[in-house]
Design a protein around this motif. Sequence first.
Motif, PDB file in Angstrom:
ATOM      1  N   ASN A   5       0.802  -1.219   0.000  1.00  0.00           N
ATOM      2  CA  ASN A   5       0.000   0.000   0.000  1.00  0.00           C
ATOM      3  C   ASN A   5       0.838   1.273   0.000  1.00  0.00           C
ATOM      4  O   ASN A   5       0.556   2.211  -0.759  1.00  0.00           O
ATOM      5  CB  ASN A   5      -0.965   0.001   1.179  1.00  0.00           C
ATOM      6  CG  ASN A   5      -2.018  -1.076   1.050  1.00  0.00           C
ATOM      7  OD1 ASN A   5      -2.359  -1.496  -0.051  1.00  0.00           O
ATOM      8  ND2 ASN A   5      -2.525  -1.542   2.175  1.00  0.00           N
ATOM      9  N   MET A   6       1.840   1.361   0.869  1.00  0.00           N
ATOM     10  CA  MET A   6       2.641   2.588   0.921  1.00  0.00           C
ATOM     11  C   MET A   6       3.488   2.730  -0.335  1.00  0.00           C
ATOM     12  O   MET A   6       3.608   3.828  -0.888  1.00  0.00           O
ATOM     13  CB  MET A   6       3.526   2.619   2.177  1.00  0.00           C
ATOM     14  CG  MET A   6       4.281   3.943   2.319  1.00  0.00           C
ATOM     15  SD  MET A   6       3.253   5.453   2.239  1.00  0.00           S
ATOM     16  CE  MET A   6       2.313   5.313   3.735  1.00  0.00           C
ATOM     17  N   ALA A   7       4.069   1.644  -0.821  1.00  0.00           N
ATOM     18  CA  ALA A   7       4.840   1.714  -2.067  1.00  0.00           C
ATOM     19  C   ALA A   7       3.953   2.187  -3.203  1.00  0.00           C
ATOM     20  O   ALA A   7       4.347   3.047  -4.010  1.00  0.00           O
ATOM     21  CB  ALA A   7       5.447   0.353  -2.399  1.00  0.00           C
ATOM     22  N   ALA A   8       2.737   1.665  -3.285  1.00  0.00           N
ATOM     23  CA  ALA A   8       1.812   2.059  -4.345  1.00  0.00           C
ATOM     24  C   ALA A   8       1.460   3.535  -4.230  1.00  0.00           C
ATOM     25  O   ALA A   8       1.417   4.251  -5.245  1.00  0.00           O
ATOM     26  CB  ALA A   8       0.556   1.195  -4.299  1.00  0.00           C
ATOM     27  N   ALA A   9       1.215   4.017  -3.025  1.00  0.00           N
ATOM     28  CA  ALA A   9       0.896   5.434  -2.836  1.00  0.00           C
ATOM     29  C   ALA A   9       2.064   6.309  -3.279  1.00  0.00           C
ATOM     30  O   ALA A   9       1.873   7.331  -3.953  1.00  0.00           O
ATOM     31  CB  ALA A   9       0.535   5.702  -1.374  1.00  0.00           C
ATOM     32  N   MET A  10       3.280   5.908  -2.932  1.00  0.00           N
ATOM     33  CA  MET A  10       4.451   6.684  -3.315  1.00  0.00           C
ATOM     34  C   MET A  10       4.655   6.663  -4.832  1.00  0.00           C
ATOM     35  O   MET A  10       4.900   7.706  -5.442  1.00  0.00           O
ATOM     36  CB  MET A  10       5.678   6.167  -2.568  1.00  0.00           C
ATOM     37  CG  MET A  10       5.589   6.430  -1.076  1.00  0.00           C
ATOM     38  SD  MET A  10       6.856   5.589  -0.107  1.00  0.00           S
ATOM     39  CE  MET A  10       8.325   6.311  -0.768  1.00  0.00           C
ATOM     40  N   VAL A  11       4.542   5.513  -5.440  1.00  0.00           N
ATOM     41  CA  VAL A  11       4.706   5.405  -6.894  1.00  0.00           C
ATOM     42  C   VAL A  11       3.664   6.267  -7.602  1.00  0.00           C
ATOM     43  O   VAL A  11       3.990   7.022  -8.531  1.00  0.00           O
ATOM     44  CB  VAL A  11       4.641   3.932  -7.354  1.00  0.00           C
ATOM     45  CG1 VAL A  11       4.473   3.832  -8.866  1.00  0.00           C
ATOM     46  CG2 VAL A  11       5.882   3.175  -6.899  1.00  0.00           C
ATOM     47  N   ARG A  12       2.420   6.187  -7.168  1.00  0.00           N
ATOM     48  CA  ARG A  12       1.363   7.000  -7.795  1.00  0.00           C
ATOM     49  C   ARG A  12       1.653   8.495  -7.622  1.00  0.00           C
ATOM     50  O   ARG A  12       1.409   9.294  -8.525  1.00  0.00           O
ATOM     51  CB  ARG A  12       0.006   6.625  -7.221  1.00  0.00           C
ATOM     52  CG  ARG A  12      -0.466   5.273  -7.698  1.00  0.00           C
ATOM     53  CD  ARG A  12      -1.908   4.981  -7.271  1.00  0.00           C
ATOM     54  NE  ARG A  12      -2.246   3.622  -7.626  1.00  0.00           N
ATOM     55  CZ  ARG A  12      -2.367   2.619  -6.758  1.00  0.00           C
ATOM     56  NH1 ARG A  12      -2.213   2.831  -5.460  1.00  0.00           N
ATOM     57  NH2 ARG A  12      -2.658   1.403  -7.181  1.00  0.00           N
ATOM     58  N   GLY A  13       2.181   8.856  -6.465  1.00  0.00           N
ATOM     59  CA  GLY A  13       2.537  10.254  -6.230  1.00  0.00           C
ATOM     60  C   GLY A  13       3.647  10.723  -7.140  1.00  0.00           C
ATOM     61  O   GLY A  13       3.576  11.820  -7.715  1.00  0.00           O
ATOM     62  N   TRP A  14       4.690   9.909  -7.283  1.00  0.00           N
ATOM     63  CA  TRP A  14       5.795  10.294  -8.164  1.00  0.00           C
ATOM     64  C   TRP A  14       5.324  10.416  -9.613  1.00  0.00           C
ATOM     65  O   TRP A  14       5.702  11.339 -10.324  1.00  0.00           O
ATOM     66  CB  TRP A  14       6.956   9.311  -8.047  1.00  0.00           C
ATOM     67  CG  TRP A  14       7.822   9.548  -6.848  1.00  0.00           C
ATOM     68  CD1 TRP A  14       8.287  10.745  -6.391  1.00  0.00           C
ATOM     69  CD2 TRP A  14       8.341   8.568  -5.960  1.00  0.00           C
ATOM     70  NE1 TRP A  14       9.057  10.574  -5.270  1.00  0.00           N
ATOM     71  CE2 TRP A  14       9.112   9.247  -4.977  1.00  0.00           C
ATOM     72  CE3 TRP A  14       8.233   7.188  -5.883  1.00  0.00           C
ATOM     73  CZ2 TRP A  14       9.777   8.584  -3.950  1.00  0.00           C
ATOM     74  CZ3 TRP A  14       8.898   6.525  -4.857  1.00  0.00           C
ATOM     75  CH2 TRP A  14       9.658   7.216  -3.899  1.00  0.00           C
ATOM     76  N   VAL A  15       4.488   9.500 -10.044  1.00  0.00           N
ATOM     77  CA  VAL A  15       3.997   9.533 -11.416  1.00  0.00           C
ATOM     78  C   VAL A  15       3.034  10.700 -11.613  1.00  0.00           C
ATOM     79  O   VAL A  15       3.032  11.338 -12.671  1.00  0.00           O
ATOM     80  CB  VAL A  15       3.371   8.182 -11.814  1.00  0.00           C
ATOM     81  CG1 VAL A  15       2.693   8.258 -13.166  1.00  0.00           C
ATOM     82  CG2 VAL A  15       4.449   7.091 -11.812  1.00  0.00           C
ATOM     83  N   ALA A  16       2.238  11.029 -10.599  1.00  0.00           N
ATOM     84  CA  ALA A  16       1.351  12.190 -10.700  1.00  0.00           C
ATOM     85  C   ALA A  16       2.151  13.482 -10.831  1.00  0.00           C
ATOM     86  O   ALA A  16       1.762  14.393 -11.553  1.00  0.00           O
ATOM     87  CB  ALA A  16       0.426  12.257  -9.483  1.00  0.00           C
ATOM     88  N   ALA A  17       3.294  13.542 -10.137  1.00  0.00           N
ATOM     89  CA  ALA A  17       4.144  14.732 -10.205  1.00  0.00           C
ATOM     90  C   ALA A  17       4.872  14.839 -11.535  1.00  0.00           C
ATOM     91  O   ALA A  17       5.143  15.933 -12.021  1.00  0.00           O
ATOM     92  CB  ALA A  17       5.147  14.724  -9.054  1.00  0.00           C
TER      93      ALA A  17
END
Length: 167
Positions: A5-17
């Motif tokens: 879950n945390m890895a997915a949230a971080m990956v989605r955040g980096w890709v959103a940025a």
Amino acid sequence: IGSGNMAAAMVRGWVAADASAAARIHLTDRGSGRASELAASVASGEHRPHVHATNLELVAASDVIVLCVKPIDIEDVLREISAGVEPRHVLASVAAGVQMATMENLLDERVPVLRFMPNVPVEVNAGTLVYARGRAASELVDAVLAQFEALGTIVELQERLFDAATA
């Protein structure tokens, strides 16, 4: 390393940025298939995260190693990858409650280690991440901090204050 879950949230955040960041992300899991699912969910055109069969493959392909595994698994994962982790790497851990000394004792003393405590809003680039630096310095650390800053606000703290900050 890890695709929970945390890895997915971080990956989605980096890709959103930055959508092109997807092509610079490398993922592994423990055989659950979550790394492939996560890669597919954030892929855009030619920008797709790389999925590796083993943690050592990921280490060989990366400059920054982000440990997103359960705290109970940290020591086993570090023992598994320690031969491949070199001073050219930066190790960043988001495992709650695992102190830097534990990680540093399992790695070459010249490997820079960062400890982060993120929260779920990193997925929408609105997280708050407290972090502490380990004993080794590297010119890469500032670049790593800039990448984490894309996820929200980063605040440097002494490691001994992490429990109070996360509470």
